[in-house]
Design a protein around this motif. Structure first.
Motif, PDB file in Angstrom:
ATOM      1  N   PHE A 172       0.851  -1.180   0.000  1.00 21.83           N
ATOM      2  CA  PHE A 172       0.000   0.000   0.000  1.00 21.83           C
ATOM      3  C   PHE A 172       0.892   1.237   0.000  1.00 21.83           C
ATOM      4  O   PHE A 172       1.891   1.287   0.714  1.00 21.83           O
TER       5      PHE A 172
ATOM      6  N   ALA B  74      -3.654  -0.015   6.422  1.00 19.23           N
ATOM      7  CA  ALA B  74      -2.860  -1.086   5.805  1.00 19.23           C
ATOM      8  C   ALA B  74      -2.251  -1.988   6.872  1.00 19.23           C
ATOM      9  O   ALA B  74      -2.259  -3.220   6.747  1.00 19.23           O
TER      10      ALA B  74
ATOM     11  N   ASN C   5       3.448  -1.349   3.913  1.00 19.71           N
ATOM     12  CA  ASN C   5       3.021  -0.010   3.502  1.00 19.71           C
ATOM     13  C   ASN C   5       4.187   0.955   3.343  1.00 19.71           C
ATOM     14  O   ASN C   5       5.229   0.795   3.971  1.00 19.71           O
TER      15      ASN C   5
END
Length: 171
Positions: free
Chosen positions: A120, A132, A139
């Motif tokens: 993400f 996330a 992330n």
């Protein structure tokens, strides 16, 4: 008490902090088994409300050529997200309810990925990164593209500075 505060703040720490969504080594991540990229739109890929530009279109073409599935996950309304998605050739979810888990889980279902094969990319700790992390997605926190933001985001940024202060002391 100090340990409790640090433990609380850690839930918001990004896995990675980078300058831009455009500086991530997506090819290397693909080689490591990543197959889906979920993006926030506003201030992650373009300034708030801006249409897709040449750089964002080029990024999505590159990701597609590498073999990635992509999805735009936004709390914004459909007209904004749909028009951007059409320009870059990505699927999308609007009014995603970030940082709630459901939007992220639905994004992975649409991409056919798992938390282990998904990344993400977003510009906010309390919506993008925290959401996330809540579902186990690796992330990347990016620096906001443009300093002009809506007032509710400006207020959240002040709190983000506190969290990032402690994050930077630890990392």
């Amino acid at each position: 008490m100090k340990e409790v505060i640090f433990m609380f703040l850690e839930r918001f720490y990004p896995d990675h902090e980078v300058d831009s969504a455009y500086s991530i080594d997506y090819a290397s991540l693909y080689q490591k088994g990543k197959r889906g990229v979920i993006f926030d739109v506003d201030n992650t890929l373009v300034p708030h409300g801006a249409p897709a530009d040449a750089r964002s279109k080029e990024l999505f073409k590159k990701l597609n050529d590498l073999g990635y599935g992509t999805l735009l996950l936004s709390n914004n309304k459909e007209p904004r997200v749909k028009s951007f998605s059409e320009e870059v050739g990505s699927t999308y979810i609007f009014k995603a309810g970030k940082p709630g888990k459901t939007g992220y889980e639905n994004a992975m279902k649409k991409l056919g990925t798992t938390p282990e094969t998904t990344i993400f990319v977003g510009d906010q700790l309390f919506t993008d990164v925290w959401g996330a992390k809540r579902v186990g997605i690796e992330n990347f926190l990016v620096k906001p593209i443009h300093p002009k933001e809506e007032i509710q985001i400006v207020l959240k940024r002040r709190l983000e500075w506190i969290v990032l202060f402690f994050y930077h002391r630890k990392h």
